[in-house]
Design a protein around this motif. Structure first.
Motif, mmCIF file in Angstrom:
data_model
loop_
_atom_site.group_PDB
_atom_site.id
_atom_site.type_symbol
_atom_site.label_atom_id
_atom_site.label_comp_id
_atom_site.label_asym_id
_atom_site.label_seq_id
_atom_site.Cartn_x
_atom_site.Cartn_y
_atom_site.Cartn_z
ATOM 1 N N LEU A 221 0.830 -1.208 0.000
ATOM 2 C CA LEU A 221 0.000 0.000 0.000
ATOM 3 C C LEU A 221 0.863 1.256 0.000
ATOM 4 N N MET A 222 1.966 1.220 0.733
ATOM 5 C CA MET A 222 2.833 2.389 0.819
ATOM 6 C C MET A 222 3.448 2.719 -0.542
ATOM 7 N N ASP A 223 3.702 1.683 -1.382
ATOM 8 C CA ASP A 223 4.198 1.936 -2.738
ATOM 9 C C ASP A 223 3.126 2.620 -3.577
ATOM 10 N N GLU A 224 1.887 2.150 -3.425
ATOM 11 C CA GLU A 224 0.771 2.780 -4.145
ATOM 12 C C GLU A 224 0.638 4.249 -3.737
ATOM 13 N N ILE A 225 0.759 4.512 -2.453
ATOM 14 C CA ILE A 225 0.653 5.892 -1.957
ATOM 15 C C ILE A 225 1.809 6.747 -2.459
ATOM 16 N N ALA A 226 3.035 6.166 -2.469
ATOM 17 C CA ALA A 226 4.214 6.915 -2.928
ATOM 18 C C ALA A 226 4.057 7.348 -4.381
ATOM 19 N N HIS A 227 3.577 6.449 -5.221
ATOM 20 C CA HIS A 227 3.405 6.802 -6.625
ATOM 21 C C HIS A 227 2.214 7.730 -6.820
ATOM 22 N N PHE A 247 -4.629 16.313 1.171
ATOM 23 C CA PHE A 247 -4.452 14.863 1.197
ATOM 24 C C PHE A 247 -4.248 14.441 2.654
ATOM 25 N N ILE A 248 -5.298 13.872 3.235
ATOM 26 C CA ILE A 248 -5.259 13.427 4.631
ATOM 27 C C ILE A 248 -5.052 11.918 4.658
ATOM 28 N N LYS A 249 -3.988 11.495 5.326
ATOM 29 C CA LYS A 249 -3.669 10.058 5.416
ATOM 30 C C LYS A 249 -3.714 9.612 6.870
ATOM 31 N N ASN A 250 -4.384 8.515 7.075
ATOM 32 C CA ASN A 250 -4.424 7.894 8.404
ATOM 33 C C ASN A 250 -4.128 6.406 8.208
ATOM 34 N N ILE A 251 -2.840 6.080 8.161
ATOM 35 C CA ILE A 251 -2.399 4.706 7.866
ATOM 36 C C ILE A 251 -2.081 3.997 9.175
ATOM 37 N N ALA A 253 -2.075 0.601 9.323
ATOM 38 C CA ALA A 253 -1.460 -0.690 8.971
ATOM 39 C C ALA A 253 -0.672 -0.501 7.677
ATOM 40 N N GLU A 254 0.656 -0.429 7.798
ATOM 41 C CA GLU A 254 1.487 -0.163 6.626
ATOM 42 C C GLU A 254 1.832 -1.426 5.839
ATOM 43 N N ASN A 255 1.591 -2.590 6.418
ATOM 44 C CA ASN A 255 1.962 -3.845 5.756
ATOM 45 C C ASN A 255 0.837 -4.411 4.897
ATOM 46 N N VAL A 256 -0.151 -3.599 4.601
ATOM 47 C CA VAL A 256 -1.284 -4.060 3.798
ATOM 48 C C VAL A 256 -0.895 -4.126 2.331
ATOM 49 N N ASP A 257 -1.346 -5.181 1.651
ATOM 50 C CA ASP A 257 -1.146 -5.317 0.212
ATOM 51 C C ASP A 257 -2.439 -4.966 -0.517
ATOM 52 N N VAL A 258 -2.296 -4.297 -1.657
ATOM 53 C CA VAL A 258 -3.461 -3.954 -2.463
ATOM 54 C C VAL A 258 -3.144 -4.233 -3.926
ATOM 55 N N SER A 259 -4.173 -4.228 -4.741
ATOM 56 C CA SER A 259 -3.967 -4.374 -6.177
ATOM 57 C C SER A 259 -3.296 -3.118 -6.720
ATOM 58 N N PRO A 260 -2.322 -3.256 -7.632
ATOM 59 C CA PRO A 260 -1.637 -2.071 -8.162
ATOM 60 C C PRO A 260 -2.576 -1.145 -8.924
ATOM 61 N N MET A 261 -2.293 0.140 -8.859
ATOM 62 C CA MET A 261 -3.091 1.175 -9.514
ATOM 63 C C MET A 261 -4.542 1.121 -9.053
ATOM 64 N N LEU A 262 -4.700 0.905 -7.771
ATOM 65 C CA LEU A 262 -6.041 0.834 -7.196
ATOM 66 C C LEU A 262 -6.630 2.225 -6.997
ATOM 67 N N LEU A 263 -5.802 3.178 -6.569
ATOM 68 C CA LEU A 263 -6.278 4.511 -6.215
ATOM 69 C C LEU A 263 -5.936 5.573 -7.255
ATOM 70 N N ILE A 264 -4.824 5.387 -7.973
ATOM 71 C CA ILE A 264 -4.370 6.409 -8.911
ATOM 72 C C ILE A 264 -5.432 6.793 -9.951
ATOM 73 N N PRO A 265 -6.186 5.843 -10.535
ATOM 74 C CA PRO A 265 -7.193 6.238 -11.527
ATOM 75 C C PRO A 265 -8.232 7.218 -10.990
#
Length: 349
Positions: A221-227, A247-251, A253-265
């Motif tokens: 998830l952190m990679d998705e957020i970084a990009h 951009f308000i972030k309240n993370i 759990a940083e070890n969560v996995d998500v599908s790539p390009m989930l939020l960017i679109p």
């Protein structure tokens, strides 16, 4: 016929042979229990075997598969009645021939058979019923195996189609996202922006993400957020001081996995379809992540008379991907009201 089919055929013949040998010994025991005329009984039992075998196989390979399993119950009952009438006549002939041709094997003062004709007929029909029962059990077992095999093949085909559709959606998202990103870079290049090196570096990171990381089933998830933040940085360079992004972030759990390009679109869609109001291009993003849930909202100003609130290719593909990647584990709400466009996404992990 291949080797496996040949072996299966041999095994089937051996099993049938053993079964009918067992039926023959049953007849000799059933008919001759208490009798000393062993030769007579053995010979007489042989005359009962053909009619038993013919009737059994007729039920097993004709009546049951063609009428009973095919659910032609009326015809099955009719032909069963005909079969019992014909078989009764054949049984009586078999008994007659057995008695006639076994007479010379009788022993004086000894009863050759210990069962009456009625019991002999019932014994033959009992064997036929056992064969029918075995046939029904085997047919049910084969049908179950076939259904399981079809179910497995269906699931495999469904999975392959799902994977192909996901690849197709990714192929659509990548050039679509890349096209919009290059448009942003083009606008910055025209302005001869002084942060060109930084801009190119962020673009390089984005290209690496959309060309390589997107092929992975999951990313951090952190990679998705970084990009996501790299993309926002590029847009900030384009809009200068007119961009107002929260951009308000309240993370949690940083070890969560998500599908790539989930939020960017969704963010890309906000930049593409948003409008400037009171000299500001405003976008509000809220992202909250726990061990069990992701909650994401994004809102921007838009012109409801010109824009379709359902969005274009990006949102449509995102909706389809969510349905396949998180079936019954997500909710996506798209709201267009009072010139405010808002997307609410919830995903349960």
């Amino acid at each position: 016929m291949n080797t496996k089919q040949f072996i299966n055929s041999v095994i089937l013949i051996v099993l049938h042979t053993f079964f009918w040998v067992g039926v023959y010994f049953f007849y000799t025991y059933f008919l001759g229990y208490g009798s000393k005329n062993t030769a007579y009984v053995n010979n007489f039992a042989l005359y009962l075997m053909p009619v038993t075998i013919i009737m059994s196989y007729f039920f097993l390979y004709v009546l049951i598969p063609k009428y009973l399993i095919a659910k032609k119950h009326g015809l099955f009952v009719l032909y069963t009645v005909y079969t019992f009438i014909v078989s009764f006549c054949l049984i009586m002939l078999s008994i007659l021939y057995g008695i006639v041709f076994s007479t010379d094997l009788t022993i004086n003062d000894s009863k050759p058979l210990t069962k009456t004709i009625l019991f002999i007929i019932l014994g033959i029909y009992m064997v036929v019923l056992v064969v029918i029962a075995i046939g029904l059990v085997l047919s049910s077992y084969k049908s179950t195996l076939k259904n399981e095999d079809l179910k497995t093949k269906f699931l495999e085909t469904k999975l392959q189609l799902k994977e192909q559709e996901l690849r197709f959606l990714k192929m659509q998202i990548q050039p679509h996202f890349l096209f919009n990103t290059l448009n942003t870079i083009y606008g910055l290049a025209i302005q001869k922006h002084e942060n060109a090196p930084e801009m190119i570096l962020k673009l390089s990171n984005l290209l690496d993400y959309i060309l390589y990381q997107v092929d992975k089933p999951k990313v951090f998830l952190m990679d998705e957020i970084a990009h996501l933040e790299d993309y926002i940085s590029l847009e900030k360079m384009r809009f200068h001081d007119t961009l107002k992004i929260n951009f308000i972030k309240n993370i949690q759990a940083e070890n969560v996995d998500v599908s790539p390009m989930l939020l960017i679109p969704f963010v890309e869609n906000a930049f593409k379809h948003g409008v400037i109001v009171n000299n500001f291009f405003t976008i509000n993003i809220d992202l909250k992540v726990t061990e069990t849930k992701l909650y994401f909202t994004i809102e921007n100003n838009y012109n409801k008379e010109k824009e379709n609130i359902q969005g274009g290719i990006g949102l449509e593909n995102s909706r389809k991907r969510l349905e396949m990647l998180y079936p019954e584990k997500h909710s996506l709400e798209i709201i267009g009201k009072d010139n405010i466009f808002k997307i609410i996404l919830e995903i349960n992990f």
